[in-house]
Design a protein around this motif. Structure first.
Motif, mmCIF file in Angstrom:
data_model
loop_
_atom_site.group_PDB
_atom_site.id
_atom_site.type_symbol
_atom_site.label_atom_id
_atom_site.label_comp_id
_atom_site.label_asym_id
_atom_site.label_seq_id
_atom_site.Cartn_x
_atom_site.Cartn_y
_atom_site.Cartn_z
ATOM 1 N N HIS A 49 54.637 88.549 100.451
ATOM 2 C CA HIS A 49 53.057 90.144 100.416
ATOM 3 C C HIS A 49 53.377 91.473 100.852
ATOM 4 C CE1 HIS A 49 49.565 91.694 103.273
ATOM 5 N NE2 HIS A 49 49.167 90.768 102.719
ATOM 6 N N ARG A 50 54.329 91.582 101.594
ATOM 7 C CA ARG A 50 54.518 92.920 101.733
ATOM 8 C C ARG A 50 54.847 93.697 100.654
ATOM 9 N NH1 ARG A 50 59.351 92.435 104.636
ATOM 10 N NH2 ARG A 50 58.127 91.800 106.258
ATOM 11 N N ALA A 51 56.274 93.223 99.961
ATOM 12 C CA ALA A 51 56.521 93.832 98.671
ATOM 13 C C ALA A 51 55.637 93.844 97.491
ATOM 14 C CB ALA A 51 56.789 92.746 97.715
ATOM 15 N N ILE A 52 54.077 93.037 97.911
ATOM 16 C CA ILE A 52 52.891 92.962 96.747
ATOM 17 C C ILE A 52 51.997 93.911 97.290
ATOM 18 C CG2 ILE A 52 50.437 91.652 96.140
ATOM 19 C CD1 ILE A 52 52.301 88.975 96.635
ATOM 20 N N LYS A 53 51.931 94.185 98.714
ATOM 21 C CA LYS A 53 50.343 95.125 98.858
ATOM 22 C C LYS A 53 51.283 96.523 98.994
ATOM 23 C CE LYS A 53 48.770 95.244 103.623
ATOM 24 N NZ LYS A 53 48.434 95.371 104.561
ATOM 25 N N SER A 54 52.564 96.995 99.745
ATOM 26 C CA SER A 54 53.144 97.863 99.009
ATOM 27 C C SER A 54 52.732 98.871 97.509
ATOM 28 C CB SER A 54 54.820 97.792 99.010
ATOM 29 O OG SER A 54 55.752 97.474 98.517
ATOM 30 N N GLN A 55 53.157 97.353 96.210
ATOM 31 C CA GLN A 55 53.161 97.953 95.030
ATOM 32 C C GLN A 55 51.869 98.360 94.958
ATOM 33 O OE1 GLN A 55 55.379 97.895 92.180
ATOM 34 N NE2 GLN A 55 57.111 98.789 93.742
#
Length: 78
Positions: A49-55
């Protein structure tokens, strides 16, 4: 000794309640969609989720739009 005065607001009226969030979700449509939208809820690991949100933040896109596009690529636009 001083006394504290408390004012009591007006009596509540019997106005119709505003629509609930569930009703809004059930009745909303996307601006570019011609069919009713349905909600899909999934659980993903926090790190994903963190990776998706930051991208998405770096691209200026919404997570829902990105996931929707991935699902359309996988399952087509029927």
């Amino acid at each position: 000794m001083s006394t504290k005065k408390v004012s009591i607001g007006a009596k509540p009226t019997n106005k119709p309640a505003t629509p609930t969030a569930d009703a809004w979700v059930e009745n909303r449509t996307a601006a570019d969609a011609h069919e009713t939208m349905k909600r899909l809820t999934i659980d993903v690991p926090e790190s994903l989720h963190r990776a998706i949100k930051s991208q998405c933040a770096m691209r200026g896109t919404k997570i829902a739009d990105e996931v929707r596009e991935l699902l359309l690529q996988k399952y087509g636009n029927h």
